[in-house]
Design a protein around this motif. Structure first.
Motif, PDB file in Angstrom:
ATOM      1  N   LYS A 137       0.948  -1.248   0.064  1.00  0.00           N
ATOM      2  CA  LYS A 137      -0.196   0.045  -0.062  1.00  0.00           C
ATOM      3  C   LYS A 137       0.744   1.034   0.146  1.00  0.00           C
ATOM      4  CE  LYS A 137      -3.813   0.270   2.501  1.00  0.00           C
ATOM      5  NZ  LYS A 137      -4.985   0.237   3.514  1.00  0.00           N
ATOM      6  N   LEU A 138       1.957   1.261   0.789  1.00  0.00           N
ATOM      7  CA  LEU A 138       2.663   2.360   0.599  1.00  0.00           C
ATOM      8  C   LEU A 138       3.589   2.647  -0.602  1.00  0.00           C
ATOM      9  CD1 LEU A 138       4.322   4.715   2.342  1.00  0.00           C
ATOM     10  CD2 LEU A 138       6.188   2.876   3.294  1.00  0.00           C
ATOM     11  N   GLU A 139       3.977   1.730  -1.243  1.00  0.00           N
ATOM     12  CA  GLU A 139       4.491   1.947  -2.446  1.00  0.00           C
ATOM     13  C   GLU A 139       3.492   2.498  -3.675  1.00  0.00           C
ATOM     14  OE1 GLU A 139       8.121   0.497  -5.373  1.00  0.00           O
ATOM     15  OE2 GLU A 139       7.263  -0.831  -3.799  1.00  0.00           O
ATOM     16  N   GLU A 140       2.354   1.890  -3.461  1.00  0.00           N
ATOM     17  CA  GLU A 140       1.489   2.460  -4.517  1.00  0.00           C
ATOM     18  C   GLU A 140       0.940   3.752  -4.060  1.00  0.00           C
ATOM     19  OE1 GLU A 140      -2.077   0.048  -5.196  1.00  0.00           O
ATOM     20  OE2 GLU A 140      -1.126  -1.620  -6.003  1.00  0.00           O
ATOM     21  N   ALA A 141       1.002   4.079  -2.722  1.00  0.00           N
ATOM     22  CA  ALA A 141       0.313   5.571  -2.317  1.00  0.00           C
ATOM     23  C   ALA A 141       1.794   6.394  -2.763  1.00  0.00           C
ATOM     24  CB  ALA A 141       0.362   5.503  -0.858  1.00  0.00           C
ATOM     25  N   LEU A 142       2.796   6.131  -2.506  1.00  0.00           N
ATOM     26  CA  LEU A 142       3.815   6.971  -3.191  1.00  0.00           C
ATOM     27  C   LEU A 142       3.540   7.337  -4.647  1.00  0.00           C
ATOM     28  CD1 LEU A 142       6.896   5.323  -1.350  1.00  0.00           C
ATOM     29  CD2 LEU A 142       5.979   7.579  -0.726  1.00  0.00           C
ATOM     30  N   ARG A 153      -0.448  14.907 -12.895  1.00  0.00           N
ATOM     31  CA  ARG A 153      -1.983  14.410 -12.705  1.00  0.00           C
ATOM     32  C   ARG A 153      -1.597  12.729 -12.946  1.00  0.00           C
ATOM     33  NH1 ARG A 153      -6.008  18.593 -15.574  1.00  0.00           N
ATOM     34  NH2 ARG A 153      -5.069  20.576 -14.464  1.00  0.00           N
ATOM     35  N   PRO A 154      -1.289  12.096 -11.897  1.00  0.00           N
ATOM     36  CA  PRO A 154      -1.182  10.785 -12.074  1.00  0.00           C
ATOM     37  C   PRO A 154      -2.313   9.841 -12.234  1.00  0.00           C
ATOM     38  CG  PRO A 154      -1.080  11.489  -9.682  1.00  0.00           C
ATOM     39  CD  PRO A 154      -1.111  12.502 -10.413  1.00  0.00           C
ATOM     40  N   SER A 155      -2.271   8.713 -12.882  1.00  0.00           N
ATOM     41  CA  SER A 155      -3.113   7.711 -12.768  1.00  0.00           C
ATOM     42  C   SER A 155      -2.655   6.385 -12.358  1.00  0.00           C
ATOM     43  CB  SER A 155      -3.690   7.592 -14.338  1.00  0.00           C
ATOM     44  OG  SER A 155      -4.323   8.584 -14.575  1.00  0.00           O
ATOM     45  N   LEU A 156      -3.499   5.499 -11.647  1.00  0.00           N
ATOM     46  CA  LEU A 156      -2.958   4.321 -11.119  1.00  0.00           C
ATOM     47  C   LEU A 156      -4.188   3.266 -10.988  1.00  0.00           C
ATOM     48  CD1 LEU A 156      -0.386   2.761  -9.964  1.00  0.00           C
ATOM     49  CD2 LEU A 156      -1.350   3.618  -7.521  1.00  0.00           C
ATOM     50  N   ASP A 157      -3.927   2.410 -11.563  1.00  0.00           N
ATOM     51  CA  ASP A 157      -5.012   1.173 -11.311  1.00  0.00           C
ATOM     52  C   ASP A 157      -4.231   0.002 -10.694  1.00  0.00           C
ATOM     53  OD1 ASP A 157      -7.304  -0.378 -11.431  1.00  0.00           O
ATOM     54  OD2 ASP A 157      -6.978  -0.899 -13.544  1.00  0.00           O
ATOM     55  N   GLY A 158      -3.946   0.210  -9.314  1.00  0.00           N
ATOM     56  CA  GLY A 158      -3.378  -0.612  -8.554  1.00  0.00           C
ATOM     57  C   GLY A 158      -4.096  -1.320  -7.843  1.00  0.00           C
ATOM     58  N   ALA A 159      -3.481  -2.494  -7.028  1.00  0.00           N
ATOM     59  CA  ALA A 159      -4.299  -3.420  -6.259  1.00  0.00           C
ATOM     60  C   ALA A 159      -4.864  -2.998  -4.920  1.00  0.00           C
ATOM     61  CB  ALA A 159      -3.174  -4.632  -5.956  1.00  0.00           C
ATOM     62  N   ARG A 160      -4.165  -1.758  -4.780  1.00  0.00           N
ATOM     63  CA  ARG A 160      -4.680  -1.215  -3.382  1.00  0.00           C
ATOM     64  C   ARG A 160      -5.447   0.173  -3.505  1.00  0.00           C
ATOM     65  NH1 ARG A 160      -3.389  -5.434   0.045  1.00  0.00           N
ATOM     66  NH2 ARG A 160      -1.617  -6.302  -0.727  1.00  0.00           N
ATOM     67  N   TYR A 161      -5.046   0.857  -4.495  1.00  0.00           N
ATOM     68  CA  TYR A 161      -5.549   2.422  -4.835  1.00  0.00           C
ATOM     69  C   TYR A 161      -5.680   2.444  -6.308  1.00  0.00           C
ATOM     70  CZ  TYR A 161      -3.727   3.214  -0.055  1.00  0.00           C
ATOM     71  OH  TYR A 161      -3.179   3.087   1.205  1.00  0.00           O
ATOM     72  N   GLN A 162      -6.629   3.303  -6.704  1.00  0.00           N
ATOM     73  CA  GLN A 162      -6.903   3.715  -7.930  1.00  0.00           C
ATOM     74  C   GLN A 162      -7.173   5.127  -8.233  1.00  0.00           C
ATOM     75  OE1 GLN A 162      -9.193   1.319  -6.446  1.00  0.00           O
ATOM     76  NE2 GLN A 162      -7.495  -0.242  -6.941  1.00  0.00           N
ATOM     77  N   VAL A 163      -6.609   6.012  -8.962  1.00  0.00           N
ATOM     78  CA  VAL A 163      -6.824   7.318  -9.482  1.00  0.00           C
ATOM     79  C   VAL A 163      -6.877   7.604 -10.798  1.00  0.00           C
ATOM     80  CG1 VAL A 163      -6.054   8.181  -7.098  1.00  0.00           C
ATOM     81  CG2 VAL A 163      -4.369   8.207  -9.076  1.00  0.00           C
TER      82      VAL A 163
END
Length: 326
Positions: A137-142, A153-163
């Protein structure tokens, strides 16, 4: 770059209730601001930590308090030592840090870690998960927070977080430095090498050299210049004008936590006293110098026994500044 941070660990003052509490906190921060510290830090916890107090001891929410301290200080950076990533959505945290930077005219710092205080999580309903869960979670958050702080303006479709195209406007005043706290050689120090400007080591003094070697190895593997990262050592300190005053403060602090030094044998007593860097200014200065010789760039200090007296905060700032040549 040197580092001299002051952490305010206690929010309980004899005879002081909610109405007068912030004035006491502000007095500590102001003393640090005028005495040589470059950063003022608060713990990001909702319950007091073991050995510092009971769970129902006073704890102010970190970022609300830092925003208020922005108006009580002039020079110091302001941050958490360190933010528990598990407590806030990363996009929200990026907005919070940005607001702190703006209200402090560019003095915000992001200190962040994976989170560790399981009792607090369970009691208040924050998801704790496994050790691996928290670091993933910490690495995705970073990967969300850092670009938002850099006006991207980041986009991330991660296992823990999505933006998706996460907007952060207004942007920070300047480049907000990032500290990752902790001493884990495989995970934490790798994250430092990959993402951070600063590392704050919580390891025992006799392990510092090994931690620095581990950090350097991660930097080599990732192609990062190790000299770009400022490393501080976290220390519990008790300083007073005289040796006897410092000893009385330490023994009183430990005694209030059920540790009667007078009833212990010499070896046991010395082992507890060694947990705190204590003494008069000359003694504390010598001990800080010895830590500096291990290869760190400075210190983050708290005064759990007697920091409620701003004069002791000033004395520590003056003493540590001399050690660092500031």
């Amino acid at each position: 770059m040197t580092r001299l941070g002051y952490q305010i660990p206690n929010f309980t003052y004899p005879g002081v209730g909610s109405a007068g509490l912030f004035d006491k906190v502000a007095a500590q921060a102001a003393a640090a601001d005028r005495s040589g510290f470059d950063t003022v830090l608060l713990m990001d916890h909702f319950y007091q930590l073991p050995m510092l107090g009971d769970p129902d001891a006073f704890m102010l929410e970190c970022y609300t308090t830092l925003g208020a301290l922005a108006r009580e200080t002039t020079n110091v950076r302001l941050g958490a030592l360190v933010t528990g990533n598990t407590y806030r959505n990363p996009a929200l945290l990026a907005k919070i840090i940005t607001a702190l930077d703006i209200v402090s005219d560019g003095r915000a710092q992001l200190g962040i870690g994976a989170g560790w205080f399981e009792f607090e999580h369970d009691s208040l309903g924050f998801e704790f998960g496994t050790f691996t869960d928290r670091f993933e979670k910490l690495e995705e958050a970073l990967q969300i927070i850092l670009p938002m702080l850099r006006d991207e303006r980041p986009s991330l479709d991660g296992a823990r977080y999505q933006v998706k195209d996460a907007i952060n406007q207004p942007p920070p005043v300047g480049r907000i430095p990032v500290m990752i706290g902790g001493s884990g050689e495989k995970k934490t120090l790798r994250l430092v090498a990959q993402y951070a400007d600063e590392s704050n080591l919580t390891a025992p003094v006799d392990e510092v050299a090994r931690k620095l070697d581990a950090l350097a190895a991660h930097c080599d593997r990732l192609g990062r210049d190790r000299s770009e990262i400022t490393v501080s050592k976290q220390l519990n300190v008790c300083i007073a004008p005289t040796h006897d005053e410092a000893y009385d403060a330490v023994t009183g602090y430990l005694g209030a936590r059920g540790l009667d030094l007078a009833s212990m044998d010499d070896a046991t007593r010395d082992s507890f006293l060694a947990l705190i860097t204590w003494g008069d200014p000359d003694e504390v200065g010598e001990k800080l110098s010895a830590v500096l010789e291990l290869g760190v760039d400075g210190f983050t200090c708290n005064l759990p026994a007697n920091g409620h007296d701003p004069e002791n905060v000033e004395l520590l700032g003056q003493t540590a500044s001399k050690v660092l040549g500031l």
